[in-house]
Design a protein around this motif. Structure first.
Motif, mmCIF file in Angstrom:
data_model
loop_
_atom_site.group_PDB
_atom_site.id
_atom_site.type_symbol
_atom_site.label_atom_id
_atom_site.label_comp_id
_atom_site.label_asym_id
_atom_site.label_seq_id
_atom_site.Cartn_x
_atom_site.Cartn_y
_atom_site.Cartn_z
ATOM 1 N N MET A 114 0.829 -1.207 0.000
ATOM 2 C CA MET A 114 0.000 0.000 0.000
ATOM 3 C C MET A 114 0.865 1.258 0.000
ATOM 4 N N ASP A 115 1.976 1.235 0.720
ATOM 5 C CA ASP A 115 2.893 2.382 0.695
ATOM 6 C C ASP A 115 3.448 2.584 -0.717
ATOM 7 N N GLY A 116 3.777 1.483 -1.379
ATOM 8 C CA GLY A 116 4.267 1.583 -2.741
ATOM 9 C C GLY A 116 3.219 2.105 -3.698
ATOM 10 N N LEU A 117 1.974 1.702 -3.486
ATOM 11 C CA LEU A 117 0.889 2.192 -4.329
ATOM 12 C C LEU A 117 0.703 3.700 -4.152
ATOM 13 N N ALA A 118 0.823 4.179 -2.912
ATOM 14 C CA ALA A 118 0.709 5.613 -2.651
ATOM 15 C C ALA A 118 1.807 6.381 -3.388
ATOM 16 N N LEU A 119 3.016 5.847 -3.387
ATOM 17 C CA LEU A 119 4.103 6.499 -4.116
ATOM 18 C C LEU A 119 3.871 6.413 -5.621
ATOM 19 N N GLY A 120 3.357 5.270 -6.070
ATOM 20 C CA GLY A 120 3.077 5.121 -7.490
ATOM 21 C C GLY A 120 2.042 6.105 -7.990
ATOM 22 N N GLU A 121 1.087 6.450 -7.128
ATOM 23 C CA GLU A 121 0.049 7.414 -7.501
ATOM 24 C C GLU A 121 0.613 8.822 -7.649
ATOM 25 N N THR A 122 1.694 9.119 -6.942
ATOM 26 C CA THR A 122 2.150 10.509 -6.849
ATOM 27 C C THR A 122 3.552 10.716 -7.398
ATOM 28 N N THR A 123 4.080 9.737 -8.106
ATOM 29 C CA THR A 123 5.341 9.914 -8.809
ATOM 30 C C THR A 123 5.064 9.843 -10.307
ATOM 31 N N PRO A 124 5.982 10.392 -11.125
ATOM 32 C CA PRO A 124 5.733 10.346 -12.578
ATOM 33 C C PRO A 124 5.775 8.922 -13.097
ATOM 34 N N GLY A 125 5.213 8.753 -14.302
ATOM 35 C CA GLY A 125 5.203 7.430 -14.920
ATOM 36 C C GLY A 125 3.890 6.713 -14.706
ATOM 37 N N PRO A 126 3.694 5.583 -15.381
ATOM 38 C CA PRO A 126 2.456 4.817 -15.246
ATOM 39 C C PRO A 126 2.278 4.300 -13.827
ATOM 40 N N LEU A 127 1.033 4.181 -13.387
ATOM 41 C CA LEU A 127 0.769 3.651 -12.053
ATOM 42 C C LEU A 127 1.301 2.234 -11.908
ATOM 43 N N ILE A 128 1.361 1.499 -13.011
ATOM 44 C CA ILE A 128 1.846 0.122 -12.960
ATOM 45 C C ILE A 128 3.320 0.079 -12.554
ATOM 46 N N MET A 129 3.968 1.250 -12.482
ATOM 47 C CA MET A 129 5.349 1.290 -12.002
ATOM 48 C C MET A 129 5.465 0.801 -10.573
ATOM 49 N N VAL A 130 4.346 0.576 -9.901
ATOM 50 C CA VAL A 130 4.407 -0.029 -8.577
ATOM 51 C C VAL A 130 5.112 -1.386 -8.642
ATOM 52 N N VAL A 131 5.177 -2.003 -9.827
ATOM 53 C CA VAL A 131 5.909 -3.268 -9.949
ATOM 54 C C VAL A 131 7.394 -3.066 -9.666
ATOM 55 N N THR A 132 7.914 -1.868 -9.963
ATOM 56 C CA THR A 132 9.306 -1.572 -9.636
ATOM 57 C C THR A 132 9.522 -1.643 -8.132
ATOM 58 N N TRP A 133 8.580 -1.077 -7.394
ATOM 59 C CA TRP A 133 8.611 -1.115 -5.929
ATOM 60 C C TRP A 133 8.547 -2.559 -5.423
ATOM 61 N N VAL A 134 7.628 -3.323 -5.984
ATOM 62 C CA VAL A 134 7.476 -4.726 -5.577
ATOM 63 C C VAL A 134 8.764 -5.498 -5.868
ATOM 64 N N GLY A 135 9.320 -5.276 -7.050
ATOM 65 C CA GLY A 135 10.543 -5.979 -7.411
ATOM 66 C C GLY A 135 11.720 -5.602 -6.527
ATOM 67 N N TYR A 136 11.835 -4.311 -6.190
ATOM 68 C CA TYR A 136 12.948 -3.864 -5.336
ATOM 69 C C TYR A 136 12.855 -4.514 -3.957
ATOM 70 N N LEU A 137 11.675 -4.410 -3.334
ATOM 71 C CA LEU A 137 11.520 -4.990 -2.005
ATOM 72 C C LEU A 137 11.653 -6.505 -2.048
ATOM 73 N N GLY A 138 11.164 -7.119 -3.133
ATOM 74 C CA GLY A 138 11.296 -8.565 -3.271
ATOM 75 C C GLY A 138 12.736 -8.998 -3.438
ATOM 76 N N GLY A 139 13.507 -8.229 -4.200
ATOM 77 C CA GLY A 139 14.915 -8.549 -4.370
ATOM 78 C C GLY A 139 15.675 -8.510 -3.058
ATOM 79 N N VAL A 140 15.353 -7.516 -2.224
ATOM 80 C CA VAL A 140 15.996 -7.409 -0.915
ATOM 81 C C VAL A 140 15.513 -8.524 0.007
ATOM 82 N N ALA A 141 14.185 -8.772 0.019
ATOM 83 C CA ALA A 141 13.626 -9.778 0.931
ATOM 84 C C ALA A 141 14.170 -11.173 0.635
ATOM 85 N N LYS A 142 14.385 -11.476 -0.654
ATOM 86 C CA LYS A 142 14.852 -12.807 -1.032
ATOM 87 C C LYS A 142 16.370 -12.874 -1.196
#
Length: 448
Positions: free
Chosen positions: A291-319
């Motif tokens: 949800m925090d990533g979605l909030a940033l995705g709503e208010t940063t430039p680029g497509p909203l689907i860029m939330v996948v970048t957030w998911v991938g970053y956190l996933g890369g660190v978590a794994k």
């Protein structure tokens, strides 16, 4: 006697187009409809690189594709002007600034958890987003809804999604079917946006005008289709092979490829799928982090689907895909972003020539005209959704108007809409002023 320019401007060079798409990548706030509105203002009204009719025809096609419609529209228009080179350039520049920004913010988020400065800026940007989306609805609706039938489709779409929570793909399908029926029994109502033509030359002659022949590179051929499909399969396969030694990154590649192909309706259709996979299936991040990533995705430039970048970053660190957490985060972000957007280029380069060949055929254009009308209603729903959650940030379905009521956000939204609508202020300036106002207000409130 029309006072609109009768001579088309000079066609933009690849360099001129590069700097436009780069600029758009940095200022494309407001989600897909805000970005589409920006492209309409710049490319149809100001620069006149493409006519209203050709713009809407491309938009209608992108709306029925899986994936993010705004970036696919950018790819389509740039492909028409500059071929495959233009398509790749526009697509990459559209998401690259957001990719870099969200990756950095994800790193900051994991290190410090909270950034008051960014929160203050976003507090001002959110009501600006409300105004941008509402302005997009007005802008596209005033051009596309040329008769009562199309107004009725738009209203029905709004009621379907707002009141009955009907999925966007079903709305698009219903609107297309209505277009098929309407094109047969009421052709004048579904011809070029409703009988009077979607493009009535109010902006003047364009580089790619209503009757500009399809460029050679955009014409359909079976050989070209086969080569394009084979090239994309090869690119995807090589990319997957490069991830073969890392299970988590390979899972990301497969997951985000499926996400790109299996969802129709843009970011809002794919988000539940990404949430389910990223949070529940693979454990790349928590629900709160999503949800925090979605909030940033709503208010940063680029497509909203860029939330996948957030998911991938956190996933890369978590794994722990790489020992260094920053490298792991960027690796995950790059994989998620690459495999999400690769199919968008495939869709345009493969199907685009067919769409270009059909633009004067009512059998094809009438369904797309119906889709355009429905999209206006969907944009209005998006504006209402953003406004509700911006003005009542703690609202839920059970308590839709629970306090606090953000009166300051309402004032900023109204001011931003007036600036866009009445005074034609540049979107970038509106966003900048609203961000400063939000930061100043939050700092002042914090000092009290």
């Amino acid at each position: 006697m029309s006072d609109t320019p009768q001579t088309a401007p000079q066609a933009p060079t690849l360099g001129e187009a590069f700097f436009y798409w780069l600029k758009l990548g940095f200022i494309s706030f407001g989600g897909p409809m805000g970005q589409i509105a920006m492209m309409h203002t710049d490319l149809v009204e100001k620069k006149r690189w493409i006519s209203e009719h050709r713009f809407l025809h491309a938009l209608n096609f992108c709306m029925i594709l899986p994936g993010p419609e705004a970036i696919q529209l950018a790819i389509y228009i740039s492909w028409l002007m500059h071929g495959v080179t233009g398509a790749v350039m526009a697509g990459v520049l559209f998401f690259m600034p957001a990719f870099l920004l969200l990756s950095v913010l994800a790193g900051v988020y994991l290190a410090w958890g909270d950034v008051p400065l960014m929160q203050g800026l976003f507090y001002g940007i959110k009501p600006a987003v409300v105004a941008i989306v509402l302005f997009a609805a007005w802008r596209i609706g005033s051009k596309a809804l040329k008769n009562s039938v199309l107004w009725g489709i738009a209203a029905a779409a709004f009621v379907a999604i707002f009141v009955f929570d009907v999925g966007f793909p079903w709305i698009v399908l219903a609107a297309a079917l209505l277009g098929v029926i309407g094109g047969k029994f009421m052709p004048d109502k579904f011809k070029g946006g409703g009988g009077h033509g979607a493009s009535d030359k109010q902006y003047g002659a364009a580089v790619i005008d209503d009757h500009t022949p399809t460029p050679a590179h955009a014409k359909f051929s079976w050989a070209k289709l086969g080569i394009t499909v084979a090239a994309f399969i090869g690119i995807w396969a090589v990319a997957m092979l490069m991830l073969g030694g890392n299970q988590a990154l390979s899972e990301m590649g497969m997951f985000f490829t499926k996400a790109a192909f299996l969802t129709i309706g843009g970011a809002y259709a794919v988000l539940p799928y990404v949430y389910q996979g990223g949070v529940e299936q693979f454990g790349w991040l928590t629900g709160a982090q999503m949800m925090d990533g979605l909030a940033l995705g709503e208010t940063t430039p680029g497509p909203l689907i860029m939330v996948v970048t957030w998911v991938g970053y956190l996933g890369g660190v978590a794994k722990t895909v790489i020992a260094n957490p920053i490298a792991a985060g960027f690796a995950g972000a790059a994989v998620a972003t690459f495999f999400t957007f690769l199919p968008s280029f495939l869709f345009i380069l493969v199907v685009g020539p067919v769409v270009e060949s059909s633009r004067n055929d009512l059998k094809f254009t009438a369904p797309l005209t119906g889709v355009t009308a429905a999209v206006v209603g969907v944009i209005m729903n998006l504006a209402v959704f953003f406004a509700w959650h911006t003005f009542f940030p703690k609202a839920t379905g059970a308590t839709p108007f629970v306090a606090p009521f953000e009166w300051f956000a309402v004032v900023v939204a109204i001011g931003a809409f007036v600036a866009l609508w009445k005074y034609k202020v540049d979107v970038m300036k509106v966003i900048g002023v609203c961000a400063v106002l939000g930061l100043s207000y939050t700092l002042a409130m914090g000092a009290m």
